[in-house]
Design a protein around this motif. Structure first.
Motif, PDB file in Angstrom:
ATOM      1  N   CYS A  18       0.828  -1.214   0.000  1.00 51.47           N
ATOM      2  CA  CYS A  18       0.000   0.000   0.000  1.00 51.47           C
ATOM      3  C   CYS A  18       0.864   1.268   0.000  1.00 51.47           C
ATOM      4  CB  CYS A  18      -0.939   0.005   1.199  1.00 51.47           C
ATOM      5  SG  CYS A  18      -2.265  -1.236   1.102  1.00 51.47           S
TER       6      CYS A  18
ATOM      7  N   GLU B 138       3.896   1.647  -1.264  1.00 49.43           N
ATOM      8  CA  GLU B 138       4.521   1.861  -2.577  1.00 49.43           C
ATOM      9  C   GLU B 138       3.504   2.186  -3.663  1.00 49.43           C
ATOM     10  OE1 GLU B 138       8.182  -0.442  -3.824  1.00 49.43           O
ATOM     11  OE2 GLU B 138       7.174  -1.867  -2.506  1.00 49.43           O
ATOM     12  N   ARG B 139       2.462   1.384  -3.755  1.00 53.79           N
ATOM     13  CA  ARG B 139       1.554   1.480  -4.893  1.00 53.79           C
ATOM     14  C   ARG B 139       0.465   2.541  -4.721  1.00 53.79           C
ATOM     15  NH1 ARG B 139       5.513  -0.452  -6.348  1.00 53.79           N
ATOM     16  NH2 ARG B 139       5.942  -2.682  -6.409  1.00 53.79           N
ATOM     17  N   GLU B 140       0.023   2.755  -3.461  1.00 54.23           N
ATOM     18  CA  GLU B 140      -1.055   3.718  -3.236  1.00 54.23           C
ATOM     19  C   GLU B 140      -0.516   5.063  -2.751  1.00 54.23           C
ATOM     20  OE1 GLU B 140      -3.790   1.791  -0.572  1.00 54.23           O
ATOM     21  OE2 GLU B 140      -4.123   0.113  -1.954  1.00 54.23           O
ATOM     22  N   ASP B 141       0.261   5.051  -1.669  1.00 57.01           N
ATOM     23  CA  ASP B 141       0.747   6.317  -1.108  1.00 57.01           C
ATOM     24  C   ASP B 141       1.738   7.006  -2.040  1.00 57.01           C
ATOM     25  OD1 ASP B 141      -0.763   5.407   0.982  1.00 57.01           O
ATOM     26  OD2 ASP B 141       0.891   5.196   2.405  1.00 57.01           O
ATOM     27  N   LEU B 142       2.710   6.239  -2.566  1.00 55.03           N
ATOM     28  CA  LEU B 142       3.763   6.825  -3.395  1.00 55.03           C
ATOM     29  C   LEU B 142       3.466   6.721  -4.886  1.00 55.03           C
ATOM     30  CD1 LEU B 142       6.870   5.542  -1.394  1.00 55.03           C
ATOM     31  CD2 LEU B 142       5.976   7.884  -1.460  1.00 55.03           C
ATOM     32  N   GLN B 143       2.410   5.983  -5.234  1.00 55.34           N
ATOM     33  CA  GLN B 143       1.986   5.856  -6.635  1.00 55.34           C
ATOM     34  C   GLN B 143       3.098   5.321  -7.538  1.00 55.34           C
ATOM     35  OE1 GLN B 143      -1.363   6.792  -8.166  1.00 55.34           O
ATOM     36  NE2 GLN B 143      -1.624   6.115  -6.050  1.00 55.34           N
ATOM     37  N   GLN B 144       3.851   4.347  -7.038  1.00 47.00           N
ATOM     38  CA  GLN B 144       4.915   3.727  -7.823  1.00 47.00           C
ATOM     39  C   GLN B 144       4.387   2.469  -8.495  1.00 47.00           C
ATOM     40  OE1 GLN B 144       8.227   3.148  -5.154  1.00 47.00           O
ATOM     41  NE2 GLN B 144       8.777   5.310  -5.153  1.00 47.00           N
ATOM     42  N   ALA B 145       4.625   2.358  -9.793  1.00 45.80           N
ATOM     43  CA  ALA B 145       4.132   1.200 -10.545  1.00 45.80           C
ATOM     44  C   ALA B 145       4.902  -0.052 -10.130  1.00 45.80           C
ATOM     45  CB  ALA B 145       4.302   1.441 -12.043  1.00 45.80           C
TER      46      ALA B 145
ATOM     47  N   SER C 285       9.623   1.069 -13.427  1.00 41.75           N
ATOM     48  CA  SER C 285       8.258   1.583 -13.496  1.00 41.75           C
ATOM     49  C   SER C 285       7.813   1.859 -14.925  1.00 41.75           C
ATOM     50  CB  SER C 285       8.113   2.854 -12.655  1.00 41.75           C
ATOM     51  OG  SER C 285       9.025   3.837 -13.077  1.00 41.75           O
TER      52      SER C 285
ATOM     53  N   SER D 174       4.652   0.080 -16.481  1.00 46.49           N
ATOM     54  CA  SER D 174       3.539   0.917 -16.937  1.00 46.49           C
ATOM     55  C   SER D 174       3.089   0.522 -18.336  1.00 46.49           C
ATOM     56  CB  SER D 174       3.936   2.394 -16.906  1.00 46.49           C
ATOM     57  OG  SER D 174       4.143   2.824 -15.581  1.00 46.49           O
TER      58      SER D 174
ATOM     59  N   GLN E 108       1.172  -2.727 -18.077  1.00 43.66           N
ATOM     60  CA  GLN E 108      -0.194  -2.484 -17.606  1.00 43.66           C
ATOM     61  C   GLN E 108      -1.065  -1.920 -18.720  1.00 43.66           C
ATOM     62  OE1 GLN E 108       1.212  -0.003 -14.288  1.00 43.66           O
ATOM     63  NE2 GLN E 108       0.194  -1.407 -12.870  1.00 43.66           N
TER      64      GLN E 108
END
Length: 338
Positions: A144, A146-153, A208, A212, A215
């Motif tokens: 959470c 990395e992916r949500e708070d920091l928005q890292q892929a 990333s 990206s 994805q």
């Protein structure tokens, strides 16, 4: 008092990329990985001043700021700030402190360094603040951050590998992750360790951007990319069977199968230099291999049957990189107080 933590880096052996949304949400993913004796380390020392002092020893970076949360993420040690901000928000931090970190492999090298560092720092906070975090809790929290708070892929495997440790077959279904520890006979694991050469290409990449594109290819329903991921999910099952049954010399073929399909997931996973290294290793006796992590650079691994590892190492040395010695490990994140 010093509160210490270390978490192991991992070798992704099969299924890499199928843990990344939206593929894992739509089709379910499967990964097989193993932790190794390279670590991310963290140490927290509470201090009297109302400050946060950062020392990233491997990157030779230092930073000092007021202990006023949330800390501003401005491109300087943001991954460490992200962990601190989430811990401060969810649990509170009682005083100023110094955070010292060190990672045994370079960032962007394909061994899960960033996620493992997040787990190590979380472990140090859990030791200091006596946080009630089980293995699944810590891995999910790291994800959470990395992916949500920091928005890292990125995917989900690295956080769970670092937390659980050992050889694991992991399944991903949307928000649900199932970690299946594999009971592999010691002689099979010893043979795999002997025959699997870990080679650092002396290059790194920004994973990333590759992730990206991967994805985007799934979102846009690009058939070649999705079909490649289906094959990689099959590869994880093939790898699990080979390890459990002890048909270790099949692993080179399984790695090669995955490498050929992985290159179809997104552009930049391989390049002319990496392909040249791969072919040189095969000519020297390797039966297969892969690029670690998202691809594009960093570490490569090669399976060398019989006693071919010595000829393969000689061939790899000609490219100016570095063969890295390692051992498989059984323990995940470990914390202690001194």
């Amino acid at each position: 008092m010093i509160y210490r933590s270390k978490a192991p880096l991992r070798l992704g052996l099969a299924g890499g990329g199928t843990d990344v949304s939206p593929y894992s949400d739509m089709f379910g993913g499967a990964i097989l990985n193993a932790t190794i004796s390279l670590y991310a380390r963290a140490a927290i020392e509470p201090i009297a001043e109302n400050k946060v002092i950062f020392e990233s020893a491997d990157r030779k970076e230092q930073l000092e700021c007021e202990a006023v949360f949330p800390l501003t993420c401005d491109g300087k040690l943001d991954i460490l700030k992200g962990v601190i901000n989430r811990v401060a928000k969810d649990y509170g931090i009682p005083s100023g402190f110094k955070l010292t970190t060190f990672v045994d492999a370079p960032a962007g090298s394909g061994l899960g360094t960033s996620s493992t560092l997040v787990v190590a720092v979380l472990g140090a906070f859990a030791e200091w603040l006596k946080l009630p975090l089980g293995e699944y809790d810590m891995a999910h929290l790291a994800y959470c951050i990395e992916r949500e708070d920091l928005q890292q892929a990125g995917g989900k495997q690295d956080q769970y590998a670092a937390t659980f440790g050992g050889v694991n077959f992991m399944e991903f279904y949307g928000d649900k992750v199932i970690v299946n520890p594999l009971r592999i006979k010691d002689k099979y694991l010893d043979e795999l360790e002997n025959n699997l050469v870990l080679y650092y290409t002396s290059t790194s990449r920004l994973s990333s951007s590759i992730i990206s594109e991967q994805q985007k290819n799934v979102t846009e329903k690009k058939e070649a990319s999705i079909e490649a991921m289906h094959h990689l999910k099959e590869q994880a099952v093939m790898m699990k069977e080979a390890l459990l049954k002890g048909t270790i010399d099949k692993i080179g073929e399984i790695l090669d199968y995955g490498f050929q399909h992985k290159k179809n997931m997104a552009k930049g996973i391989s390049n002319s230099q990496l392909d040249e290294i791969y072919e040189a290793a095969k000519r020297a006796g390797a039966s297969g291999g892969k690029i670690s992590g998202a691809g594009g650079g960093g570490f490569m691994t090669f399976y060398c049957p019989g006693n071919t590892r010595y000829a393969v190492v000689d061939a790899l040395n000609a490219f100016g990189g570095q063969v890295k010695r390692y051992h498989f490990t059984h323990q995940g994140v470990n914390t202690w107080t001194i």
